[in-house]
Design a protein around this motif. Structure first.
Motif, PDB file in Angstrom:
ATOM      1  N   ARG A 130       0.820  -1.218   0.000  1.00 32.35           N
ATOM      2  CA  ARG A 130       0.000   0.000   0.000  1.00 32.35           C
ATOM      3  C   ARG A 130       0.856   1.272   0.000  1.00 32.35           C
ATOM      4  O   ARG A 130       0.443   2.290  -0.547  1.00 32.35           O
ATOM      5  N   ARG A 131       2.026   1.205   0.638  1.00 31.08           N
ATOM      6  CA  ARG A 131       2.869   2.401   0.685  1.00 31.08           C
ATOM      7  C   ARG A 131       3.272   2.853  -0.711  1.00 31.08           C
ATOM      8  O   ARG A 131       3.430   4.040  -0.972  1.00 31.08           O
ATOM      9  N   THR A 132       3.434   1.882  -1.610  1.00 28.35           N
ATOM     10  CA  THR A 132       3.792   2.228  -2.983  1.00 28.35           C
ATOM     11  C   THR A 132       2.685   3.025  -3.652  1.00 28.35           C
ATOM     12  O   THR A 132       2.946   3.944  -4.439  1.00 28.35           O
ATOM     13  N   VAL A 133       1.430   2.667  -3.341  1.00 32.98           N
ATOM     14  CA  VAL A 133       0.285   3.409  -3.884  1.00 32.98           C
ATOM     15  C   VAL A 133       0.347   4.858  -3.425  1.00 32.98           C
ATOM     16  O   VAL A 133       0.182   5.797  -4.220  1.00 32.98           O
ATOM     17  N   SER A 134       0.605   5.065  -2.132  1.00 36.35           N
ATOM     18  CA  SER A 134       0.721   6.431  -1.629  1.00 36.35           C
ATOM     19  C   SER A 134       1.935   7.143  -2.209  1.00 36.35           C
ATOM     20  O   SER A 134       1.880   8.352  -2.476  1.00 36.35           O
ATOM     21  N   LEU A 135       3.035   6.427  -2.412  1.00 34.85           N
ATOM     22  CA  LEU A 135       4.226   7.033  -3.010  1.00 34.85           C
ATOM     23  C   LEU A 135       3.918   7.545  -4.416  1.00 34.85           C
ATOM     24  O   LEU A 135       4.282   8.676  -4.767  1.00 34.85           O
ATOM     25  N   VAL A 136       3.236   6.732  -5.208  1.00 34.20           N
ATOM     26  CA  VAL A 136       2.834   7.174  -6.548  1.00 34.20           C
ATOM     27  C   VAL A 136       1.937   8.403  -6.455  1.00 34.20           C
ATOM     28  O   VAL A 136       2.072   9.365  -7.225  1.00 34.20           O
ATOM     29  N   GLY A 137       1.022   8.376  -5.478  1.00 32.92           N
ATOM     30  CA  GLY A 137       0.130   9.520  -5.286  1.00 32.92           C
ATOM     31  C   GLY A 137       0.880  10.784  -4.910  1.00 32.92           C
ATOM     32  O   GLY A 137       0.563  11.865  -5.408  1.00 32.92           O
ATOM     33  N   VAL A 138       1.880  10.657  -4.038  1.00 31.96           N
ATOM     34  CA  VAL A 138       2.664  11.821  -3.618  1.00 31.96           C
ATOM     35  C   VAL A 138       3.408  12.410  -4.808  1.00 31.96           C
ATOM     36  O   VAL A 138       3.411  13.635  -5.024  1.00 31.96           O
ATOM     37  N   VAL A 139       4.051  11.555  -5.591  1.00 30.90           N
ATOM     38  CA  VAL A 139       4.804  12.029  -6.764  1.00 30.90           C
ATOM     39  C   VAL A 139       3.862  12.713  -7.755  1.00 30.90           C
ATOM     40  O   VAL A 139       4.157  13.807  -8.271  1.00 30.90           O
ATOM     41  N   LEU A 140       2.713  12.069  -8.018  1.00 35.95           N
ATOM     42  CA  LEU A 140       1.755  12.642  -8.971  1.00 35.95           C
ATOM     43  C   LEU A 140       1.191  13.960  -8.465  1.00 35.95           C
ATOM     44  O   LEU A 140       1.134  14.959  -9.200  1.00 35.95           O
ATOM     45  N   ALA A 141       0.765  13.986  -7.196  1.00 35.99           N
ATOM     46  CA  ALA A 141       0.173  15.209  -6.645  1.00 35.99           C
ATOM     47  C   ALA A 141       1.185  16.346  -6.612  1.00 35.99           C
ATOM     48  O   ALA A 141       0.867  17.482  -6.988  1.00 35.99           O
ATOM     49  N   ALA A 142       2.409  16.061  -6.167  1.00 37.02           N
ATOM     50  CA  ALA A 142       3.421  17.116  -6.076  1.00 37.02           C
ATOM     51  C   ALA A 142       3.764  17.668  -7.456  1.00 37.02           C
ATOM     52  O   ALA A 142       3.843  18.893  -7.651  1.00 37.02           O
ATOM     53  N   ALA A 143       3.974  16.783  -8.427  1.00 32.10           N
ATOM     54  CA  ALA A 143       4.311  17.233  -9.780  1.00 32.10           C
ATOM     55  C   ALA A 143       3.185  18.054 -10.393  1.00 32.10           C
ATOM     56  O   ALA A 143       3.421  19.102 -11.018  1.00 32.10           O
ATOM     57  N   CYS A 144       1.955  17.601 -10.192  1.00 27.65           N
ATOM     58  CA  CYS A 144       0.812  18.302 -10.790  1.00 27.65           C
ATOM     59  C   CYS A 144       0.512  19.615 -10.066  1.00 27.65           C
ATOM     60  O   CYS A 144       0.017  20.562 -10.681  1.00 27.65           O
ATOM     61  N   LEU A 145       0.814  19.695  -8.775  1.00 27.64           N
ATOM     62  CA  LEU A 145       0.686  20.972  -8.073  1.00 27.64           C
ATOM     63  C   LEU A 145       1.637  22.000  -8.675  1.00 27.64           C
ATOM     64  O   LEU A 145       1.259  23.167  -8.886  1.00 27.64           O
ATOM     65  N   VAL A 146       2.862  21.577  -8.942  1.00 26.09           N
ATOM     66  CA  VAL A 146       3.831  22.488  -9.552  1.00 26.09           C
ATOM     67  C   VAL A 146       3.325  22.943 -10.922  1.00 26.09           C
ATOM     68  O   VAL A 146       3.397  24.138 -11.265  1.00 26.09           O
ATOM     69  N   MET A 147       2.792  22.018 -11.712  1.00 30.97           N
ATOM     70  CA  MET A 147       2.295  22.364 -13.043  1.00 30.97           C
ATOM     71  C   MET A 147       1.045  23.244 -12.957  1.00 30.97           C
ATOM     72  O   MET A 147       0.832  24.105 -13.815  1.00 30.97           O
ATOM     73  N   THR A 148       0.220  23.031 -11.935  1.00 38.29           N
ATOM     74  CA  THR A 148      -0.954  23.895 -11.751  1.00 38.29           C
ATOM     75  C   THR A 148      -0.525  25.335 -11.538  1.00 38.29           C
ATOM     76  O   THR A 148      -1.161  26.276 -12.027  1.00 38.29           O
ATOM     77  N   GLY A 149       0.576  25.528 -10.807  1.00 36.02           N
ATOM     78  CA  GLY A 149       1.094  26.875 -10.583  1.00 36.02           C
ATOM     79  C   GLY A 149       1.636  27.519 -11.842  1.00 36.02           C
ATOM     80  O   GLY A 149       1.777  28.749 -11.899  1.00 36.02           O
ATOM     81  N   GLN A 150       1.939  26.692 -12.854  1.00 40.66           N
ATOM     82  CA  GLN A 150       2.462  27.221 -14.112  1.00 40.66           C
ATOM     83  C   GLN A 150       1.377  27.430 -15.161  1.00 40.66           C
ATOM     84  O   GLN A 150       1.667  27.926 -16.260  1.00 40.66           O
ATOM     85  N   ALA A 151       0.133  27.070 -14.850  1.00 41.79           N
ATOM     86  CA  ALA A 151      -0.953  27.112 -15.834  1.00 41.79           C
ATOM     87  C   ALA A 151      -1.207  28.540 -16.312  1.00 41.79           C
ATOM     88  O   ALA A 151      -1.292  29.471 -15.503  1.00 41.79           O
TER      89      ALA A 151
END
Length: 420
Positions: free
Chosen positions: A94-115
């Motif tokens: 399950r930790r891997t699922v959260s790890l993928v979520g953290v990477v995806l959320a963090a990367a997309c937050l950065v991209m949201t700031g660049q929109a």
């Protein structure tokens, strides 16, 4: 007696009580906090600022569209990601699922700031929501897989406290800079730091009991006894969170327009602060109490009833001291409901092989009311005496949630008596 122990005697299967790795509870609470910071920082501050800059004349409409699109993605993502985590549990924990979520959320937050456009903003925020769903799926399924039943309400209280605290922390973190790209970058960094202890807390695999399917006869018997109660718990949680949404999402307009406070922003901070502190303290206290007395439904029934009565008070008084007292009572009641109810739902899950999927479906009780409450609230506020009606509706919804939990308590006791 817990729900799980009552069912265990009837179907010949007790709860898995293998000890959780050291530090896992703290890691889970921090990861839950990470997910909610990723959600609240944009929804309370950053997205509103972005839509105001992009579409100043239609900011409310576009903000509503972004919120609706994100809610739709999260509603789909919860059960889908949960089912995928179940499917690959033999090889991926399950930790891997959260790890993928953290990477995806963090990367997309950065991209949201660049929109630079509304379309980009919607796309990146929806992708962020999918990442947040993955974080929460990994956290909650781990509770069901790894935390002993006797400690479930305690961790449920910590997760509820983390959710409430994230509303304040997210606002603070989002306000560190007037540059949206910098603020989103800071939020992404905070999310990664908060989630790290859960990701690295232990390399131990899920206990064998999670990975080994129960016998067909035992599985059918367990599903038969727990599924109706599970959906009663879901109904109660949905009604309570719908009432919560109607109380909290229009507080600024209530303070500014209905109460006509001279400094509405400062008054709102005080009111929200009292509510959040009350929820956090109550969730932690009643979570531990629920574990100690081995009762999930009792604190949940009393807490949701108290919250319902307190919400109704908002609609019938303009006295500021009374409103503040009602906010404290509302927070105490909600905190008493949240921790034990989360523990209850994890205990009622019918099949360990589908913890992720089932918890994902149950999380619709979080997403759906949050999306529906503003729509219903706006319609109600157009009526005469709108705020009175709004808070009465919120109070009635909370009281119905308490009633659903009472029915669940009666059914559980009937099963327990039949098992003797």
């Amino acid at each position: 007696m817990t729900i799980e122990s009552a069912q265990g005697r009837r179907i010949g299967r007790g709860p898995v009580e293998s000890p959780a790795p050291r530090g896992l509870e703290t890691g889970l609470a921090l990861a839950g906090l990470a997910g909610w910071v990723a959600f609240f920082a944009p929804t309370q501050v950053l997205l509103a600022v972005a839509t105001e800059r992009m579409y100043p004349s239609d900011k409310e409409l576009f903000f509503g569209l972004i919120s609706a699109a994100g809610s739709a993605v999260m509603l789909i993502s919860y059960p889908l990601i949960g089912a995928l985590s179940d499917r690959f549990l033999q090889t991926v924990d399950r930790r891997t699922v959260s790890l993928v979520g953290v990477v995806l959320a963090a990367a997309c937050l950065v991209m949201t700031g660049q929109a630079d456009s509304g379309v980009e903003l919607v796309i990146w925020w929806c992708a962020t929501q999918a990442g947040i769903a993955a974080i929460q799926c990994g956290v909650e399924a781990t509770v069901a897989d790894r935390i002993p039943v006797a400690h479930r309400a305690r961790i449920g209280g910590k997760l509820a406290a983390a959710q409430m605290f994230a509303a304040l922390l997210g606002t603070v973190v989002a306000s560190v800079s007037t540059d949206l790209s910098v603020s989103y970058l800071v939020v992404a960094g905070v999310v990664v730091l908060l989630a790290a202890p859960f990701i690295f807390v232990s390399t131990t695999r899920e206990p064998k009991s999670v990975l080994t399917p129960p016998s067909p006869g035992r599985e059918r018997n367990r599903e038969h006894t727990s599924t109706p109660q599970l959906w009663l718990g879901w109904t109660s949680r949905t009604l309570v969170l719908f009432g919560l949404g109607n109380v909290t999402q229009f507080l600024y307009f209530f303070v500014h327009d209905e109460l006509a406070r001279p400094e509405p922003a400062r008054a709102l901070i005080l009111l929200t602060g009292l509510f959040v502190v009350s929820v956090v303290v109550s969730a932690l206290v009643f979570g531990r109490l629920s574990d100690r007395i081995e009762d999930r439904t009792g604190p949940a029934i009393i807490g949701s009833a108290l919250a319902g009565l307190a919400a109704s008070v908002f609609g019938f008084t303009s006295s500021w001291p009374v409103i503040l007292c009602a906010a404290v009572a509302f927070g105490v009641g909600l905190g008493a409901f949240m921790g034990p109810t989360f523990a209850l739902l994890t205990e009622l899950l019918p099949d360990p092989r589908h913890h992720g999927r089932d918890l994902g479906l149950l999380n619709s009780a979080v997403v759906a009311p949050s999306a529906l409450a503003p729509v219903v609230g706006v319609a109600i506020l157009r009526l005469e005496h709108g705020f009175t009606v709004l808070y009465v509706v919120a109070g009635v919804s909370l009281l119905f949630g308490s009633a659903a939990m009472y029915v669940l308590r009666r059914r559980t006791r009937a099963i327990s008596m039949g098992a003797r």
